[in-house]
Scaffold this motif. Structure first.
Motif, PDB file in Angstrom:
ATOM      1  N   UNK A  62       0.835  -1.211   0.000  1.00 24.35           N
ATOM      2  CA  UNK A  62       0.000   0.000   0.000  1.00 24.35           C
ATOM      3  C   UNK A  62       0.862   1.250   0.000  1.00 24.35           C
ATOM      4  N   UNK A  63       1.954   1.235   0.800  1.00 26.85           N
ATOM      5  CA  UNK A  63       2.849   2.384   0.838  1.00 26.85           C
ATOM      6  C   UNK A  63       3.463   2.634  -0.538  1.00 26.85           C
ATOM      7  N   UNK A  64       3.894   1.573  -1.174  1.00 32.85           N
ATOM      8  CA  UNK A  64       4.494   1.724  -2.502  1.00 32.85           C
ATOM      9  C   UNK A  64       3.471   2.228  -3.508  1.00 32.85           C
ATOM     10  N   UNK A  76       0.738   9.128  -5.619  1.00 30.47           N
ATOM     11  CA  UNK A  76       0.990  10.541  -5.318  1.00 30.47           C
ATOM     12  C   UNK A  76       1.886  11.165  -6.380  1.00 30.47           C
ATOM     13  N   UNK A  77       2.900  10.408  -6.799  1.00 31.57           N
ATOM     14  CA  UNK A  77       3.788  10.908  -7.859  1.00 31.57           C
ATOM     15  C   UNK A  77       3.029  11.098  -9.161  1.00 31.57           C
ATOM     16  N   UNK A  78       2.175  10.138  -9.478  1.00 33.86           N
ATOM     17  CA  UNK A  78       1.396  10.253 -10.716  1.00 33.86           C
ATOM     18  C   UNK A  78       0.417  11.417 -10.645  1.00 33.86           C
ATOM     19  N   UNK A  79      -0.212  11.611  -9.472  1.00 32.28           N
ATOM     20  CA  UNK A  79      -1.154  12.720  -9.305  1.00 32.28           C
ATOM     21  C   UNK A  79      -0.443  14.062  -9.422  1.00 32.28           C
ATOM     22  N   UNK A  80       0.750  14.146  -8.830  1.00 29.43           N
ATOM     23  CA  UNK A  80       1.520  15.387  -8.916  1.00 29.43           C
ATOM     24  C   UNK A  80       1.955  15.654 -10.357  1.00 29.43           C
ATOM     25  N   UNK A  91      -8.669  24.627  -6.490  1.00 23.29           N
ATOM     26  CA  UNK A  91      -9.552  24.130  -5.430  1.00 23.29           C
ATOM     27  C   UNK A  91      -9.064  22.820  -4.821  1.00 23.29           C
ATOM     28  N   UNK A  92      -7.968  22.272  -5.327  1.00 22.69           N
ATOM     29  CA  UNK A  92      -7.470  20.989  -4.844  1.00 22.69           C
ATOM     30  C   UNK A  92      -6.551  21.182  -3.643  1.00 22.69           C
ATOM     31  N   UNK A  93      -6.123  20.043  -3.082  1.00 23.36           N
ATOM     32  CA  UNK A  93      -5.163  20.087  -1.975  1.00 23.36           C
ATOM     33  C   UNK A  93      -3.746  19.845  -2.472  1.00 23.36           C
ATOM     34  N   UNK A  94      -3.556  19.967  -3.764  1.00 20.80           N
ATOM     35  CA  UNK A  94      -2.240  19.765  -4.357  1.00 20.80           C
ATOM     36  C   UNK A  94      -1.314  20.926  -3.989  1.00 20.80           C
TER      37      UNK A  94
END
Length: 235
Positions: A41-43, A49-53, A84-87
Motif C-alpha cells: 500500500x505504501x508503494x 501521489x507521484x502520478x497525481x503530482x 480548489x485541490x489540496x495539491x
C-alpha cells in the motif's frame, strides 16, 4: 543413556513447538500478510501521489500555454480545478487563475476573489499568501478609499521586509493620488530611511519626495495694532 535423554528432550521441544505453532500460527500468518499489504500500500500510495503530482504539473503547464495563447476559457477550466485541490501547486494555480479572469474578462472583483481564496487557503501565512494579498491591494487601489486600502493591507504593513514595504508604498501612492500630500510625504519619508526596505522601494520613495510639493504653511497673520485707548485730557 545420554542419547536417550537428548532424544526425549528434542521430542519435547518439537511437541512444544508444534503446540505453539498450532496456537499462534494463524496470528503469525495474519501479521505477515498485513505487513506485506502495508508495504504494498505504501508503494502504491507513493506511486499514485507521484502520478497525481505529475498530472497536476501537466495541467498547470497546459493552462500556462492556453493563457499565453489568449485561450482564457481553457486556462480557466484547468486552473479552477487545480486551485480548489489540496495539491501543493494549488496556490500557484490560484494566482494564475486571478490573472486569467482579470485579463480575459476584465473582472477586477473576480480576480480579487481568487486571490483572497489563496490567502484563506494558506491561512494568511507564507510568501504566496503575502503576494496574493498585495495583489488584491493593487487591484483594489483605484476604487477603494485610503482607509479601506489600509484595512486590506494591514497584515502586510505590520510585517517587516519586502511585502510590508511594498504595501506601505501603495498606501503612500494612494494618499498622493487622493491629494493627501502630508500623508504621502510621511510614508515615503519613512520608506526612505527605514530598515529592511528593498533598494528599489527606497529609490522610488526618493523620487516621489522630489516631486511631491511640501505642504503649504499658512502665513501668520500680522498682529493688529492696539486700539488707541487714550482719553482726552481733562480740561
Amino acid at each position: 543413556m545420554s542419547d536417550f535423554f537428548e532424544e526425549v528432550e528434542e521430542g519435547l521441544r518439537q511437541d512444544r513447538a508444534t503446540q505453539l505453532w498450532t496456537r499462534y500460527g494463524p496470528f503469525v500468518w495474519v501479521a505477515a500478510i498485513a505487513l506485506v499489504a502495508f508495504v504494498a500500500w505504501r508503494e502504491y500510495s507513493a506511486g499514485e501521489a507521484d502520478r497525481r503530482q505529475a498530472r497536476a504539473v501537466t495541467t498547470f503547464e497546459e493552462a500556462v500555454s492556453a493563457l499565453e495563447g489568449n485561450e482564457y476559457a481553457a486556462a480557466e477550466a484547468d486552473l479552477t480545478s487545480l486551485a480548489a485541490s489540496d495539491n501543493p501547486i494549488a496556490p500557484l494555480a490560484g494566482h494564475l487563475l486571478a490573472q486569467v479572469v482579470y485579463e480575459g474578462n476584465g473582472d477586477v472583483q473576480a480576480a480579487i476573489a481568487r486571490l483572497e481564496d489563496v490567502v484563506s487557503a494558506q491561512e494568511g501565512e507564507g510568501v504566496l499568501s503575502d503576494l496574493a494579498l498585495l495583489k488584491t491591494g493593487y487591484l483594489a487601489a483605484e476604487n477603494a478609499s485610503l482607509s479601506d486600502l489600509e484595512t486590506r493591507l494591514a497584515p502586510l504593513i505590520e510585517k517587516e521586509g519586502a511585502f510590508g514595504a511594498l504595501a506601505l508604498e501603495l498606501i503612500a501612492a494612494k494618499a498622493f493620488a487622493d491629494g493627501d500630500l502630508v500623508r504621502a510625504r510621511e510614508e515615503f519619508g519613512y520608506l526612505r530611511f527605514a530598515a529592511s526596505v528593498p533598494p528599489g522601494v527606497v529609490q522610488r520613495a526618493e523620487q516621489a519626495l522630489s516631486v511631491i510639493p511640501l505642504p503649504e504653511v499658512p502665513a501668520e497673520a500680522e498682529p493688529e495694532a492696539p486700539a488707541d485707548q487714550s482719553e482726552d485730557p481733562v480740561q
